[in-house]
Design an enzyme around this catalytic site. Structure first.
Site, PDB file in Angstrom:
ATOM      1  N   ASN A  60      31.239  49.373  66.704  1.00 44.80           N
ATOM      2  CA  ASN A  60      30.918  49.632  65.314  1.00 44.80           C
ATOM      3  C   ASN A  60      29.768  50.634  65.266  1.00 44.80           C
ATOM      4  O   ASN A  60      28.756  50.440  65.932  1.00 44.80           O
ATOM      5  CB  ASN A  60      30.534  48.317  64.622  1.00 44.80           C
ATOM      6  CG  ASN A  60      30.449  48.448  63.132  1.00 44.80           C
ATOM      7  OD1 ASN A  60      29.935  49.430  62.599  1.00 44.80           O
ATOM      8  ND2 ASN A  60      30.951  47.451  62.434  1.00 44.80           N
TER       9      ASN A  60
ATOM     10  N   HIS B  13      40.829  45.676  60.609  1.00 43.52           N
ATOM     11  CA  HIS B  13      40.003  45.674  61.814  1.00 43.52           C
ATOM     12  C   HIS B  13      39.272  44.339  61.890  1.00 43.52           C
ATOM     13  O   HIS B  13      38.761  43.844  60.896  1.00 43.52           O
ATOM     14  CB  HIS B  13      39.022  46.849  61.837  1.00 43.52           C
ATOM     15  CG  HIS B  13      38.188  46.977  60.594  1.00 43.52           C
ATOM     16  ND1 HIS B  13      38.703  47.445  59.395  1.00 43.52           N
ATOM     17  CD2 HIS B  13      36.896  46.700  60.366  1.00 43.52           C
ATOM     18  CE1 HIS B  13      37.744  47.448  58.489  1.00 43.52           C
ATOM     19  NE2 HIS B  13      36.631  46.993  59.051  1.00 43.52           N
TER      20      HIS B  13
ATOM     21  N   HIS C 195      36.231  42.151  63.354  1.00 42.16           N
ATOM     22  CA  HIS C 195      34.885  42.276  63.909  1.00 42.16           C
ATOM     23  C   HIS C 195      34.647  41.202  64.968  1.00 42.16           C
ATOM     24  O   HIS C 195      35.028  40.041  64.794  1.00 42.16           O
ATOM     25  CB  HIS C 195      33.834  42.112  62.801  1.00 42.16           C
ATOM     26  CG  HIS C 195      33.845  43.223  61.811  1.00 42.16           C
ATOM     27  ND1 HIS C 195      33.031  44.318  61.924  1.00 42.16           N
ATOM     28  CD2 HIS C 195      34.588  43.416  60.690  1.00 42.16           C
ATOM     29  CE1 HIS C 195      33.256  45.146  60.916  1.00 42.16           C
ATOM     30  NE2 HIS C 195      34.203  44.604  60.146  1.00 42.16           N
TER      31      HIS C 195
END
Length: 187
Positions: free
Chosen positions: A79, A149, A151
Site C-alpha cells: 500500500n 482489493h 488489505h
C-alpha cells in the site's frame, strides 16, 4: 508526562452548540487532514480500467509497482499509504469490484495469498496480529471501489500512537522499496 492534572495538558471543553445536541463528556479529536480522503481527492475517475491504479500497477515491473508477489489471478502489492509497515493488498488482475463476482479460482487465490502474506510478514517482522479486510463500495470506505482489493495490515502491541493524528506523521522503519524487497525475498 507532566501536566496540569487534567489529562496531561489536554484541554477539556464541554460546549453546547446551538442545534447540534447537548453537551457531553466526550473528548473530540479532530483530524482535518483526513478530509481530502473523505472528499475523494486523487481518487480515480469512473469505474473503468483506464483510470484504475491497480490495473496500471499490474502492467509495471514488480519493483516500480511495489508488487511483492504474483500469482495466476492475483498479486500482492504494498500500500502506498500504509497504516503500518508491511501493509499490503491482495488484488485480482481482473478489474472486478464486488466480492461475489470473483471466480472460484480468484476467491481461492485471494485466500491463499492472504495466508501467505501473513506467514511472510510474521517471519520477517514478528507481527503480533493482523487486520484483514475488504471495503466493498464507497460507503464502506473503499478508496478504489471499482477494483476489489483485500488489505493485510500487520499489527504490533502499541503500534497505534499519537504520531499520525497529532503529529501528522507516519513512522515507518524503512522505505517502501526496501520493505517490498524484504517481503518478496521471503515470499
Amino acid at each position: 508526562m507532566a501536566g496540569d492534572g487534567e489529562g496531561a495538558g489536554l484541554r477539556r471543553e464541554y460546549v453546547e452548540q446551538d442545534g447540534v445536541g447537548v453537551a457531553d463528556q466526550l473528548q473530540r479529536l479532530w483530524t482535518p487532514h483526513r478530509l481530502a480522503y473523505i472528499k475523494g481527492e486523487n481518487k480515480p475517475e469512473g469505474d473503468d480500467e483506464s483510470g484504475c491504479p491497480f490495473c496500471r500497477l499490474a502492467r509495471l515491473d514488480d519493483e516500480t509497482a511495489l508488487i511483492v508477489a504474483r500469482g495466476e489471478s492475483v498479486f500482492a502489492v504494498l500500500n502506498l499509504y500504509p497504516y503500518n509497515p508491511g501493509h499490503l493488498m491482495v488484488v485480482p488482475y481482473r478489474h472486478v469490484a464486488d466480492y461475489p463476482d470473483l471466480t472460484a479460482e480468484e476467491t481461492v487465490e485471494v485466500a491463499e495469498f492472504t495466508q501467505r502474506a501473513m506467514r511472510v510478514i510474521r517471519r520477517v517482522s514478528a507481527a503480533h496480529g493482523f487486520n484483514i479486510g475488504l471495503n466493498q463500495g464507497v460507503a464502506a470506505g473503499a478508496g478504489i471501489a471499482a477494483h476489489l482489493h483485500q488489505h493485510v495490515v500487520p499489527r504490533w502491541g502499541g503500534d497505534s500512537n499519537f504520531m499520525p493524528v497529532i503529529g501528522h506523521t507516519k513512522v515507518l522503519p524503512q522505505l517502501l522499496g526496501q520493505t517490498r524487497q524484504l517481503l518478496a525475498d521471503a515470499w
